[in-house]
Structure formats: structure tokens, C-alpha cells
Write a protein that holds these residues in place. Structure first.
Motif, PDB file in Angstrom:
ATOM      1  N   SER A   1      -0.494   5.779   3.726  1.00  0.00           N
ATOM      2  CA  SER A   1      -1.902   5.416   3.582  1.00  0.00           C
ATOM      3  C   SER A   1      -2.399   4.790   4.885  1.00  0.00           C
ATOM      4  O   SER A   1      -1.610   4.438   5.775  1.00  0.00           O
TER       5      SER A   1
ATOM      6  N   LEU B   1     -10.496  -1.373   1.838  1.00  0.00           N
ATOM      7  CA  LEU B   1     -10.707  -0.015   2.342  1.00  0.00           C
ATOM      8  C   LEU B   1     -11.069   0.939   1.214  1.00  0.00           C
ATOM      9  O   LEU B   1     -11.898   1.844   1.394  1.00  0.00           O
ATOM     10  N   GLN B   2     -10.467   0.769   0.049  1.00  0.00           N
ATOM     11  CA  GLN B   2     -10.844   1.585  -1.097  1.00  0.00           C
ATOM     12  C   GLN B   2     -12.283   1.317  -1.516  1.00  0.00           C
ATOM     13  O   GLN B   2     -13.027   2.252  -1.867  1.00  0.00           O
TER      14      GLN B   2
ATOM     15  N   ALA C   1       0.862  -1.177   0.000  1.00  0.00           N
ATOM     16  CA  ALA C   1       0.000   0.000   0.000  1.00  0.00           C
ATOM     17  C   ALA C   1       0.897   1.225   0.000  1.00  0.00           C
ATOM     18  O   ALA C   1       2.046   1.167   0.463  1.00  0.00           O
TER      19      ALA C   1
ATOM     20  N   HIS D   1      -5.991  -3.178   1.547  1.00  0.00           N
ATOM     21  CA  HIS D   1      -6.104  -1.813   1.025  1.00  0.00           C
ATOM     22  C   HIS D   1      -7.217  -1.724  -0.018  1.00  0.00           C
ATOM     23  O   HIS D   1      -7.929  -0.707  -0.084  1.00  0.00           O
TER      24      HIS D   1
ATOM     25  N   VAL E   1      -7.137   6.978   2.366  1.00  0.00           N
ATOM     26  CA  VAL E   1      -7.479   6.025   1.305  1.00  0.00           C
ATOM     27  C   VAL E   1      -7.853   6.838   0.069  1.00  0.00           C
ATOM     28  O   VAL E   1      -8.684   7.749   0.139  1.00  0.00           O
ATOM     29  N   GLN E   2      -7.245   6.520  -1.055  1.00  0.00           N
ATOM     30  CA  GLN E   2      -7.446   7.310  -2.263  1.00  0.00           C
ATOM     31  C   GLN E   2      -8.893   7.261  -2.723  1.00  0.00           C
ATOM     32  O   GLN E   2      -9.580   6.265  -2.547  1.00  0.00           O
TER      33      GLN E   2
ATOM     34  N   THR F   1      -3.692   1.887   5.371  1.00  0.00           N
ATOM     35  CA  THR F   1      -3.224   0.507   5.500  1.00  0.00           C
ATOM     36  C   THR F   1      -1.782   0.456   5.967  1.00  0.00           C
ATOM     37  O   THR F   1      -1.413  -0.372   6.810  1.00  0.00           O
TER      38      THR F   1
ATOM     39  N   ASN G   1     -14.537   3.075   0.858  1.00  0.00           N
ATOM     40  CA  ASN G   1     -14.541   4.513   0.602  1.00  0.00           C
ATOM     41  C   ASN G   1     -15.383   4.842  -0.623  1.00  0.00           C
ATOM     42  O   ASN G   1     -16.071   5.880  -0.661  1.00  0.00           O
TER      43      ASN G   1
END
Length: 973
Positions: free
Chosen positions: A456, A518-519, A452, A515, A502-503, A458, A522
Motif C-alpha cells: 500500500s 489517505l483512505q 497498513a 493510512h 489506497v483501497q 503507506t 481517496n
């Protein structure tokens, strides 16, 4: 007489004396192995006149098991690979006697720092050893030893092998060997003597010379010269004069009190103990003659400071405690734990708290008449979230493995926006993270390692989990922090707060699975925010309620993801995922508006165009002159790596039958159906060819035709589109004209968010360690790069690149091989140890106190060589700059050791002044002395050939060893 002559009455008893005995079979087997290895016959090769690299050269080993009755032996061939052996232009010459005898006299290979003991003692570069097997008792009796020696003697003579052959006798720890070498008219015997104590009469050079002369029969006159080489080894073990390589802990820090912990989110580094156990200084006097040096029990000319050759090597601690290594090892060990989070923390840690009175108040809030929607399971958990957290905060100091201050500090590090007003900062925080990400991740290291991005969420979570596991409670603390982390994510989902760190993009399959999850969460939060914002806008609500077709909604498309909102006013927001006929609207950010057009069909009815964005490059429909508009479409549902793997498995299980192929095509055409419906709604009266022109231009073959002085564009579908049963044709026929905002959602953010949260909640600490392992390996490599850049160690720099390549190959797999990953972690730990060793040496050699930059650079190169090579030559010996530093190290230790022996030192000083013993008392007594004697004399008779003789002597406190090689002439004796 007749009975005697009767042939039938005669009986002959024949004894076959040609039957091979066990000893003969053993000798024959040895000869067979020598033939297989091509060691028989005369040796004809060119002997290298340069110094052979015994330490760093390549040694070939070949082994074969042989049996003597019920004894198993291992027969091993050792040979140094020479570069000139592969040279085709090298002229071969026949040696006057075996090359092993020539090696006995070679002075260029004395005292190799790292080699087989026989290589060090005899200086030979090729030999064969017969040793007892691993489960066989040692050859102790003299008769068995003589039997083996006679066996190899017969084998060498029969095969014509000129390679020395040894037999290991006595216990293995004694390293006793006997052997011989056969040549044309010459013979060399290899003998050894091993004692525990050094006899007083042989504790010096003079006594050893007497032994050598006696053994060789040194009776001729004039006496040929005896070549002498002497090596003394001094060992330094006391490091009391030097500081500890790590700084003491900062006890004022929140996570202080632990060595190496500077701040949360920063990996510890360094060794907690001394990594250099011993410093070995080897002082050598090479190529002396008997008369040039005097060494006896009274006087010695051997002064270490004036020796012509100094060499230094280090002995490191095998497994020192290193902070980064222990942290990685402890996290990796979590893989073996099978307990769930509930089992670790106690079942009902979250459920029993739901039975308190605060939940009843939460339920009463839900039953108030102001509630606009029905009560759902998710809303209950949202209302009780604060009550549950309040209960847990009161139980932290008594039951939780983490204190309240430590937990708050960690959560504040993980979620920096937690103390801000989320309504003001929910959009600014992720954007600021995205900018910093470009600055901090100029390389693609996280892509190589499938981890990641740095900083970030993560990455920060991996660092915190490692520190919590290592310093604050181990497994139970990890489970507790993970539970708090998941609760925070659920709280953000239910309250529409985006996740910081998180992007704002679709799940990146180049990152680790955690990761990606989590994306995905989001993305769900972002789409839920957009849907709620549209429903809460008065203009949009009145427009939807009145269904005013003259004031349509504005549609635009974004590059990353389309914003999906609910469009039906009669349903609650939470019921969208449960309905089979749900619809939503796609938002846009471009601001392009379009006026709905009316089209009259052949039957006289009018069709309204909906969901248009803008014309498609001025193209018109094939069956009319109206412009072809690009429709507003739904973006495909984002998917994580595990979902893609699951989908591919399901599609593969459908098989290759016609029904399976048809079902597989329908499953894969959900997005195609949605796009076709949107296209039909935006372009009433369009045909499949129009859709293909926009969606897949390569499948439409265009041609321009002139009809009635007009240029008309015509064309046809590609051959693959005309295949019977084509899924595109079937889907187009089944598609209805439905704009995107009234279609069923391809991506149900509510369902997907709950799936992600459920995935996170059921993760065991063992599973969590596997998910975080790529991130922590990434962080460890970055830490090693940071520390290496400060010290500038070339070997570590090269090894970091190798470790990165090795880790990237392992971590790119969906299910990595954890046994190989453990080897990769051990490789990283080894680099931390090297950096710690360098810092320890840098402190001892006082690089910071160097006179100038040139001297400082020379010291750095010398220390780097110490870490890479088995032994390093000290430039200038005792008279050089580095030699002076080494001398001071020994002097300081000697002075500290003699503080309690001042009366004895005074007597020694007086004796030194009066008698002049010639010994330097600044150095301690040598830990080991090695004396090499060699000559070339005729033996056994004065008229025999002049052959090499060699005696290697080892004298230590607990060992006295004589290793001799004595050659004889078997033709003229």
C-alpha cells in the motif's frame, strides 16, 4: 560507723555486662535471616543421583541487607531448584554429612558452562554469600576478614545451618571468597589463593598434586586414589581465512554505494562486521586417576585429538552494526526531534516560491472569461502547483538534500501511475492494487500490528522514509520528501486523480491513522469525481436546469459508499461547503428506475414521491394500500480514528444532565433525520410506524387481525419507542419530506479533504515517525520471516511469533507506550543478529561443502544448538566429522600464524622427533587449563572419619587460582 551504715549515704555503681555488642548484634541478625529463610536445623532431603543441570536449571536467589556498625552487607541465598523436591512420593533420608560435602565428590557436575563461580569451583548447589554493599569499601584487612569468618562460624553453630556460607573479601574483581560448612561432627573450610602469574613448579599436573597432598596431610598407607579431571580451553579469534558475511554493494544501482541496499523499497539486512568474536573449544579428560596420566614440565600424555570429550561454545560481538537494526533505531530516534518541516527546510520554502512571475501568469489564467466559477483559494493553489514544482526542480541540485534522480525514483516508486495518462488509468490502477492485495496479504498481520497492507502507499512510504533517513541526509531529507509527498497529494485532490495504492473503501479503523487519512482523502476524491462527472453530463445538466419532474434521475445504492453530486445549477462547485442550504444528489449503480407517483392528501393537494429505489419486500403502508418503498439515502460520513476519539470526548463533556443528554441525542441523530426525510419523500403519507418497520423491525410488534372477513396487519411500537421524549418521535415530527439529492450533505468531501491535507502538512518529522512506526515494524517482521525461512532457524522462528504478539499488544493502543516499543525493536534487532551469527558460522563450517544431505543437516542442527545453548558437545570428539572441521579451523589459523616462524618450527619439529614431548603442535597453546583434584581421606588424624577433599586449579596466562575445600572431623581428632 553510722555514716557507713546509713542507707541514704551508700551509692552502688552497677555495670551491666549483658548488654549486646555490635558484633553480637551482627551475629544475631545473621541467625535471624537464616531462620527466616528456613535454613536452620538438619538437612533431610533426597539427593538427586542424576546430573544436576547447573547451566540451564532454575536458580533461586533471595537477598537481605544486614549492617555491622556502619558497614552494609548483602546476604544472598542461592539454591538450585530440583524437580524431585516437589515429588510427594520421594522418601526423605537423613544425610550422613551435609549435602555440600557430597557435592564436592560428585563427578557429574564438573565444569558447568554457565553458573556462579562458586558453583563451578566447588560443585555445590546451595550456598549463602555475604558481600559488601555497593557503596561500601572492600574488606581488605586481615583482621576484618577474620572477624567476619568468626561471625559466620558462630552463626552456623548456633542456628544448626548446614548450608555453606561464604564471605567475599578483597576487591570484587578478584572474586575471592572464604567460608565454611558445619555439620554433625564435621567441618569444611573453603579457601582460595589468587596470583597473577603461574609459578613454574606448579604449571603442570605433577606440581598441583604435590600441593594437594601437602594440604590434606596425605600420610596414610596405602594411599587412597586421587580422582583427576582436566579441561583445556582453546580460543580461536582469527577469521582472516573466511569471507565477509555480506555481499559488496552494487555501485551501478541508483541507491547503490551502500552496503546492503539492493533496491528502493527493500529493507537492508545483515551485519556489517563479524558477529562471532571467539570460538571456544573445551577439551576434557574426565574421571582420571593419578597413575593413568602423566603431565609434567618435560612430557605430557594429554593429546587434544584423542581426548574423549569435546565441547564448543561461541562468544559473540556485543553490539555489531546491523543494517536493519540501525535503520529501525534511526527512525525511532526521530521521535525526539521537535523541529517542524518549515524550520528544517527554511521558512518560506513553499511560500517564497509563490512570489515568482509564474504565479502572475497563473492568476491571469484564472481571470480569463472562460472560468465558469468564482476564484477560490483552492483554485489558486491548483494553478500555481506546476509553477512551484518547476521552480523547485531548478533548486534541487543546489539546496535539496535529495538529488533530482533520487527524488524522481522515490516518487515513481510511491506513485507508479505518475508516468501514465491519469485520465485512462485512474480507475484501473486502484482496482489492480486491490487484486494484488488479496494475493499478498493472505494473513492478517497488518491487522494485528495496526499498520497498513503490504505494497500500500503507506507501507511504501514507510520504507522510503527509513531508507532516506538512513542513507540520504537524515532529518532534512525526511522533511523534504514529506513535503513533496503532501504536494503530490494536494495535486491529485485538486485535479481529481485518485491515489494509487489506497483501497477504494471507507477508512479502515484496523489500520494505522496515516493510512486512514489517505483512505479518507481517496474517498473525497472519488465523491468529487462523481459530482463533477454528473455536472459535466449534458443530459443531467439540462434535466437539472429544466427541473423536469416527469424524467427523474436514476438512483441506485452501492455497498461501499453512495456517490454524492451537486444538484443546484446556480452555485459553483467550490461554494458547496460554505453554504448552509446546500443540496446534492445520491448516485446509484444498480440502474433501477422508478416512476414518480402522485398521492392525493386529505386537503386535496397532491404530493409527488421522490427518491425511491424499490419496494420493500412487498410491504404496504399502514394507513393505505400503497407499497412501502426503500428510499435513496445518504451514507453516513466516514470517520477516522482520531475523529471518532474527538467526537466521543465531546459527547462525554456534555455530562449527564437533561440538557446535555438532549444535545447529545441531537448530535447523534443527524443521520437518522436524513433517513427520515428521505423516507417521507419516497413514501408520502407514511407514519413513524412505517419507518420503524423498515429501519428497525425489532421495534415494531406486529399482529394479524381479522376484520370483516379480511386479514389486516396491525401492530404497535415497542415500549422503548413510547418513552416520553423519545428522540425518534421528536425527529420524525421535525423531519420534512426532502429527497436525498436535495438534502444537505452529511459528508462534505471538500471540507474533509482540506482537513486531511492540513493534518498532513502540519506533521513534524517526529510525528511522522510515530505514524510510520507500525508499518516499519510490520516490514521488519516480514523481512525477518523471509530471511529466517531461507536459513530455517527454529529459535528465530519462535521469537518472531513472540515479537509479533508483543508488538500487536502495544500498537493496538491509540497512544502506544514507546518505551515498551523500544524494547520490542531491540528484540527484532537481536533476531537479526542471530541470523547474522548463523550465516557467519555457516560460512566458517562450510555447510555448502558437506558430502551429503545427512551431514549437511547434522551441521545445521549443531549450529542451531550453538546459538541456543551455552555449550554444545561435539559428537565423536576429535574423531568425528564436526570435530574434523573444528580441527581444520585451528590448523589453518596456526599455519597462517606460523608463516613467519618457519625456522622456529623446524627446530620444534626436530625436538619433537628426537625427544618426543608428546604435545600436538597443530593446536595453539591452551588459553586456559582447569584441573580438578578430589579424594576422600580421614583428616586430621588417621582414625578420623573419611571426608571429601577437593582442589580446583585455574591456570591462564594472567591468572593462577587455587580453590580448595578441605574437610575435618571435629569429633575424633
Amino acid at each position: 560507723m553510722a555514716a557507713v551504715t546509713d542507707p541514704e549515704s551508700e551509692v552502688f555503681e552497677i555495670t551491666d555486662f549483658t548488654t549486646a555488642s555490635e558484633w553480637e548484634r551482627f551475629v544475631s541478625r545473621v541467625e535471624e535471616v537464616l531462620n527466616e529463610w528456613k535454613l536452620t536445623g538438619n538437612s533431610t532431603r533426597k539427593l538427586s543421583k542424576e546430573k544436576a543441570d547447573f547451566s540451564n536449571g532454575t536458580w533461586e536467589e533471595k537477598s537481605q541487607e544486614i549492617n555491622f556498625v556502619d558497614f552494609t552487607f548483602s546476604m544472598t541465598h542461592y539454591a538450585l531448584v530440583q524437580d524431585n523436591e516437589n515429588d510427594t512420593n520421594t522418601e526423605l533420608e537423613e544425610a550422613p554429612f551435609p549435602f555440600a560435602m557430597q557435592d564436592l565428590l560428585c563427578t557429574k557436575n564438573d565444569f558447568p558452562p554457565r553458573a556462579h563461580c562458586l558453583v563451578r569451583w566447588y560443585g555445590i548447589r546451595e550456598f549463602v554469600v555475604i558481600s559488601p554493599g555497593s557503596n561500601v569499601e572492600a574488606i581488605i584487612s586481615e583482621s576484618k576478614c577474620n572477624l567476619l569468618l568468626s561471625s559466620i562460624s558462630v552463626s552456623l553453630v548456633n542456628s544448626g545451618c548446614q548450608v555453606p556460607m561464604f564471605v567475599q573479601i578483597q576487591q570484587k574483581w578478584r572474586r575471592l571468597y572464604s567460608g565454611e560448612c558445619q555439620g554433625h561432627g564435621v567441618h569444611t573450610e573453603f579457601e582460595m589463593v589468587h596470583l597473577r602469574k603461574v609459578p613454574s613448579q606448579y604449571n603442570h599436573l605433577s606440581g598441583l598434586l604435590d600441593i594437594f597432598k601437602t594440604k590434606t596431610g596425605y600420610t596414610i598407607y596405602p594411599l587412597p586414589p586421587i580422582n583427576v579431571a582436566i579441561r583445556f580451553t582453546y580460543i580461536l579469534q582469527d577469521w582472516q581465512q573466511h569471507s565477509w558475511p555480506l555481499q559488496p554493494p552494487d555501485f551501478d544501482n541508483l541507491l547503490g554505494g551502500e552496503v546492503g541496499v539492493e533496491e528502493i523499497g527493500r529493507l537492508p539486512f545483515g551485519a556489517c562486521e563479524e558477529t562471532i568474536s571467539e570460538l571456544h573449544l573445551s577439551i576434557t579428560w574426565p574421571e582420571l586417576t593419578e597413575g593413568t596420566v602423566l603431565d609434567n614440565d618435560v612430557y605430557s600424555d594429554l593429546d587434544p585429538l584423542h581426548a574423549p570429550h569435546w565441547a564448543l561454545r561461541i562468544k559473540t560481538v556485543e553490539h555489531p552494526q546491523c543494517l536493519l537494526g540501525d535503520l529501525l533505531t534511526d527512525l525511532f530516534k526521530l521521535r525526539g526531534r521537535k523541529e517542524t518541516t518549515e524550520e528544517i527546510l527554511g521558512r518560506g520554502s513553499a511560500e517564497e516560491e509563490g512570489k515568482d512571475g509564474n504565479i502572475s501568469s497563473a492568476l491571469s489564467r484564472l481571470t480569463e472569461p472562460t472560468a465558469p466559477v468564482l476564484i477560490s483559494k483552492l483554485s489558486v493553489s491548483s494553478m500555481v502547483h506546476n509553477a512551484r514544482r518547476h521552480i523547485q526542480r531548478h533548486r534541487l541540485n543546489d539546496e535539496s538534500p535529495l538529488g533530482i534522480e533520487e527524488l524522481n525514483c522515490i516518487l515513481q516508486y510511491l506513485f507508479p501511475d505518475a508516468g501514465m495518462d491519469k485520465t485512462e488509468n485512474q480507475s484501473a490502477q486502484p482496482n489492480s492494487y486491490g487484486k494484488s492485495q488479496k494475493d499478498q496479504n493472505t494473513d492478517d498481520l497488518f491487522i494485528q500490528l495496526k499498520s497498513a497492507p503490504v505494497e500500500s502507499l503507506t507501507h511504501r512510504l514507510a520504507l522510503c522514509m527509513c531508507l532516506v533517513n538512513f542513507y540520504h541526509g537524515g532529518l532534512r531529507a525526511v522533511a523534504y520528501l514529506w513535503q513533496e509527498f503532501v504536494l503530490e497529494l494536494r495535486y491529485r485532490w485538486e485535479n481529481n486523480y485518485q491515489i494509487c495504492g489506497v483501497q477504494e473503501e471507507l477508512p479502515d479503523l484496523r489500520c494505522c491513522l496515516l493510512h486512514q487519512k489517505l483512505q479518507m482523502l481517496n474517498c473525497c476524491i472519488k465523491r468529487k469525481q462523481a459530482r463533477d462527472n454528473i455536472c459535466n453530463t449534458p443530459e443531467r445538466s439540462s434535466e437539472t436546469a429544466s427541473q423536469n419532474i416527469h424524467q427523474p434521475t436514476q438512483f441506485t445504492a452501492t455497498a461501499s459508499s453512495s456517490q454524492i453530486t451537486a444538484g443546484s445549477p446556480g452555485k459553483s462547485l467550490d461554494s458547496w461547503s460554505d453554504s448552509e442550504e446546500e443540496f446534492f444528489e445520491c448516485l446509484s449503480d444498480q440502474g433501477d428506475t422508478e416512476t414518480p407517483s402522485m398521492r392525493r392528501e386529505k386537503d386535496g393537494s397532491k404530493t409527488r414521491a421522490e427518491g425511491r429505489m424499490h419496494p420493500c419486500n412487498g410491504m404496504t403502508l399502514l394507513n393505505s394500500s400503497e407499497l412501502l418503498f426503500i428510499p435513496v439515502t445518504q451514507e453516513p460520513a466516514p470517520m477516522t480514528e482520531d475523529l471518532l476519539e474527538e467526537q466521543s470526548e465531546i459527547l462525554a463533556k456534555l455530562g449527564t444532565s437533561a440538557e446535555g443528554a438532549q444535545l447529545r441525542a441531537r448530535m447523534q441523530s443527524a443521520c437518522l433525520l436524513s433517513d427520515m426525510e428521505s423516507f417521507k419523500a419516497a413514501n408520502p403519507g407514511s407514519v413513524l410506524e412505517d419507518f420503524v418497520r423498515w429501519y428497525s423491525p425489532r421495534d415494531f410488534l406486529e399482529e394479524i387481525v381479522n376484520e370483516t372477513s379480511q386479514t389486516v396487519l396491525k401492530g404497535q411500537l415497542s415500549p422503548r419507542m413510547k418513552v416520553p421524549g423519545n428522540i425518534w418521535v421528536e425527529t420524525w415530527e421535525n423531519a420534512k419530506a426532502v429527497p436525498a439529492h436535495r438534502q444537505r450533505r452529511l459528508f462534505d468531501d471538500t471540507r474533509e479533504a482540506e482537513k486531511v491535507l492540513h493534518f498532513l502538512e502540519v506533521q513534524k518529522p517526529a510525528d511522522l515517525s510515530c505514524h510510520l512506526l507500525p508499518c516499519i515494524i510490520h516490514a521488519a517482521i516480514l523481512k525477518l520471516k523471509e530471511e529466517e525461512a531461507f536459513e530455517n532457524i527454529p529459535s528465530v522462528k519462535n521469537n518472531i511469533q513472540k515479537a509479533t504478539v508483543q508488538a500487536s499488544k502495544l500498537l493496538q493502543q491509540f497512544n502506544p507506550d514507546y518505551s515498551n516499543l523500544e524494547d520490542c525493536i531491540d528484540f527484532l534487532i537481536a533476531m537479526e543478529m542471530v541470523i547474522a551469527q548463523y550465516r557467519s558460522l555457516k560460512t566458517k563450517f562450510a555447510i555448502a561443502e558437506a558430502e551429503n544431505e545427512e551431514q549437511r543437516e547434522n551441521l545445521r542442527q549443531f549450529l542451531n544448538s550453538l546459538l541456543e545453548e551455552p555449550e554444545v558437545v561435539v559428537s565423536g570428539a576429535g574423531q568425528g566429522k564436526i570435530g574434523g572441521i573444528i580441527y581444520r579451523l585451528f590448523v589453518n589459523v596456526q599455519e597462517s600464524a606460523n608463516l613467519d616462524k618457519e625456522p622456529v618450527l623446524k627446530k620444534n619439529e626436530e625436538r619433537k622427533l628426537t625427544e618426543g614431548d608428546g604435545k600436538n603442535h597443530d593446536f595453539p597453546s591452551p588459553a586456559g587449563r582447569e584441573i580438578l583434584l578430589r579424594t576422600c581421606i580421614p583428616r586430621p588424624a588417621p582414625y578420623s572419619k573419611s571426608l571429601p577433599q577437593r582442589l580446583f586449579c585455574v591456570l591462564t596466562r594472567d591468572e593462577f587460582r587455587l580453590v580448595g575445600a578441605f574437610s575435618s572431623d571435629t569429633s575424633f581428632f
